[in-house]
Design a protein around this motif. Structure first.
Motif, mmCIF file in Angstrom:
data_model
loop_
_atom_site.group_PDB
_atom_site.id
_atom_site.type_symbol
_atom_site.label_atom_id
_atom_site.label_comp_id
_atom_site.label_asym_id
_atom_site.label_seq_id
_atom_site.Cartn_x
_atom_site.Cartn_y
_atom_site.Cartn_z
ATOM 1 N N GLN A 1 -39.650 6.393 18.598
ATOM 2 C CA GLN A 1 -38.502 6.041 17.766
ATOM 3 C C GLN A 1 -37.491 5.239 18.573
ATOM 4 N N ALA A 2 -37.282 5.605 19.814
ATOM 5 C CA ALA A 2 -36.347 4.873 20.669
ATOM 6 C C ALA A 2 -36.834 3.453 20.911
ATOM 7 N N LEU A 3 -38.147 3.296 21.111
ATOM 8 C CA LEU A 3 -38.693 1.960 21.339
ATOM 9 C C LEU A 3 -38.590 1.095 20.096
ATOM 10 N N VAL A 4 -38.896 1.682 18.937
ATOM 11 C CA VAL A 4 -38.783 0.922 17.701
ATOM 12 C C VAL A 4 -37.337 0.504 17.508
ATOM 13 N N THR A 5 -36.433 1.407 17.763
ATOM 14 C CA THR A 5 -35.016 1.082 17.640
ATOM 15 C C THR A 5 -34.655 -0.041 18.604
ATOM 16 N N ALA A 6 -35.114 0.057 19.833
ATOM 17 C CA ALA A 6 -34.805 -0.980 20.820
ATOM 18 C C ALA A 6 -35.402 -2.322 20.403
ATOM 19 N N ALA A 7 -36.604 -2.295 19.837
ATOM 20 C CA ALA A 7 -37.264 -3.541 19.458
ATOM 21 C C ALA A 7 -36.556 -4.222 18.304
ATOM 22 N N THR A 8 -36.048 -3.446 17.378
ATOM 23 C CA THR A 8 -35.424 -4.041 16.208
ATOM 24 C C THR A 8 -33.914 -4.098 16.335
ATOM 25 N N ALA A 9 -33.358 -3.473 17.368
ATOM 26 C CA ALA A 9 -31.915 -3.403 17.495
ATOM 27 C C ALA A 9 -31.316 -4.594 18.212
ATOM 28 N N GLN A 10 -32.127 -5.598 18.493
ATOM 29 C CA GLN A 10 -31.559 -6.789 19.113
ATOM 30 C C GLN A 10 -30.357 -7.191 18.272
ATOM 31 N N THR A 11 -30.567 -7.397 17.021
ATOM 32 C CA THR A 11 -29.525 -7.475 16.001
ATOM 33 C C THR A 11 -30.265 -7.383 14.672
ATOM 34 N N PRO A 12 -29.615 -6.870 13.644
ATOM 35 C CA PRO A 12 -30.295 -6.847 12.335
ATOM 36 C C PRO A 12 -30.681 -8.252 11.875
ATOM 37 N N GLU A 13 -29.850 -9.230 12.233
ATOM 38 C CA GLU A 13 -30.148 -10.609 11.850
ATOM 39 C C GLU A 13 -31.449 -11.086 12.497
ATOM 40 N N LEU A 14 -31.624 -10.817 13.795
ATOM 41 C CA LEU A 14 -32.862 -11.203 14.476
ATOM 42 C C LEU A 14 -34.065 -10.493 13.874
ATOM 43 N N ALA A 15 -33.907 -9.230 13.530
ATOM 44 C CA ALA A 15 -35.012 -8.486 12.920
ATOM 45 C C ALA A 15 -35.414 -9.126 11.588
ATOM 46 N N ARG A 16 -34.444 -9.572 10.812
ATOM 47 C CA ARG A 16 -34.747 -10.233 9.534
ATOM 48 C C ARG A 16 -35.392 -11.598 9.754
ATOM 49 N N GLU A 17 -34.990 -12.277 10.806
ATOM 50 C CA GLU A 17 -35.520 -13.621 11.090
ATOM 51 C C GLU A 17 -36.922 -13.595 11.695
ATOM 52 N N PHE A 18 -37.300 -12.483 12.291
ATOM 53 C CA PHE A 18 -38.544 -12.397 13.058
ATOM 54 C C PHE A 18 -39.753 -12.950 12.306
ATOM 55 N N PRO A 19 -40.098 -12.433 11.095
ATOM 56 C CA PRO A 19 -41.320 -12.942 10.451
ATOM 57 C C PRO A 19 -41.284 -14.447 10.211
ATOM 58 N N GLY A 20 -40.176 -14.951 9.715
ATOM 59 C CA GLY A 20 -40.094 -16.385 9.417
ATOM 60 C C GLY A 20 -40.201 -17.252 10.650
ATOM 61 N N ARG A 21 -39.563 -16.842 11.714
ATOM 62 C CA ARG A 21 -39.590 -17.643 12.947
ATOM 63 C C ARG A 21 -40.972 -17.619 13.595
ATOM 64 N N ILE A 22 -41.596 -16.459 13.629
ATOM 65 C CA ILE A 22 -42.942 -16.358 14.223
ATOM 66 C C ILE A 22 -43.934 -17.160 13.379
ATOM 67 N N LEU A 23 -43.842 -17.013 12.054
ATOM 68 C CA LEU A 23 -44.741 -17.755 11.164
ATOM 69 C C LEU A 23 -44.533 -19.258 11.318
ATOM 70 N N ALA A 24 -43.282 -19.691 11.374
ATOM 71 C CA ALA A 24 -42.997 -21.123 11.534
ATOM 72 C C ALA A 24 -43.575 -21.658 12.839
ATOM 73 N N ALA A 25 -43.448 -20.902 13.921
ATOM 74 C CA ALA A 25 -43.992 -21.348 15.208
ATOM 75 C C ALA A 25 -45.511 -21.501 15.135
ATOM 76 N N HIS A 26 -46.170 -20.573 14.452
ATOM 77 C CA HIS A 26 -47.617 -20.696 14.261
ATOM 78 C C HIS A 26 -47.954 -21.936 13.432
#
Length: 193
Positions: A18-43
């Protein structure tokens, strides 16, 4: 191992995960929301350059990738998952110093393998003579792959990015980018000696 010790270890693993998941997504809520779109766009930038159709995001592949990314972060290990546990699904892994790279830089590490790519029948797809020098790139741009899902987990020192692809690429005996890559002017195979 006594049952009580196993239960305590299991409870610690849940808290740690749980701490790791929190750390991974806690960069900022905005970054967490952007993650799929940015990774997909890079691909899809890499796929467009290779002349193949874009991928679509697959949430289930993302959940599978998240489970494995978490495992890598918990164990601070870096190795591919067992292929039998992900039949029909390809996998790319990336690991780097915590917080030092953005999503596009992570994917760019895989895309950079293009410099060694040579059109051909897999595994004869590398100018170096070793398909592993281009395996991340070829999975990203494999023509019959249509979906991707990725996730990131973090521990005290490293970020771990896992992407899962369906259908899997890098299929022995099958052409990868033979026709499309040739039309883009890739060099003919040359092997390092």
């Amino acid at each position: 191992m006594p049952k009580l010790v196993r239960l305590r270890l299991a409870a610690l693993a849940v808290v740690a995960s749980q701490a790791l998941v929190t750390a991974a997504t806690a960069q900022t809520p905005e970054l967490a929301r952007e993650f799929p779109g940015r990774i997909l766009a890079a691909h899809n930038v890499a796929r467009a350059q290779a002349g193949v159709q874009p991928l679509t995001w697959d949430a289930e592949l993302g959940r599978q990738a998240a489970a494995y990314a978490l495992r890598l972060a918990l164990t601070n290990s870096f190795q591919h998952s067992d292929r039998s546990a992900r039949a029909g699904t390809g996998e790319n892994l990336w690991m780097g110093s915590r917080g030092a790279y953005n999503f596009e830089q992570m994917v760019a590490g895989w895309t950079s393998e293009r410099r060694w790519f040579a059109p051909g029948i897999f595994p004869a797809v590398s100018r170096s003579g070793n398909w592993e020098d281009v395996g991340h790139y070829t999975q990203m741009v494999w023509p019959t792959t249509t979906r991707v899902g990725c996730a990131m987990a973090t521990n005290a020192s490293n970020d771990f990015l896992v992407c899962r692809y369906s259908p899997a690429g890098n299929v022995t005996g099958r052409p990868g980018l033979t026709a499309a890559a040739s039309s883009l002017g890739f060099a003919q195979p040359r092997y390092r000696r």
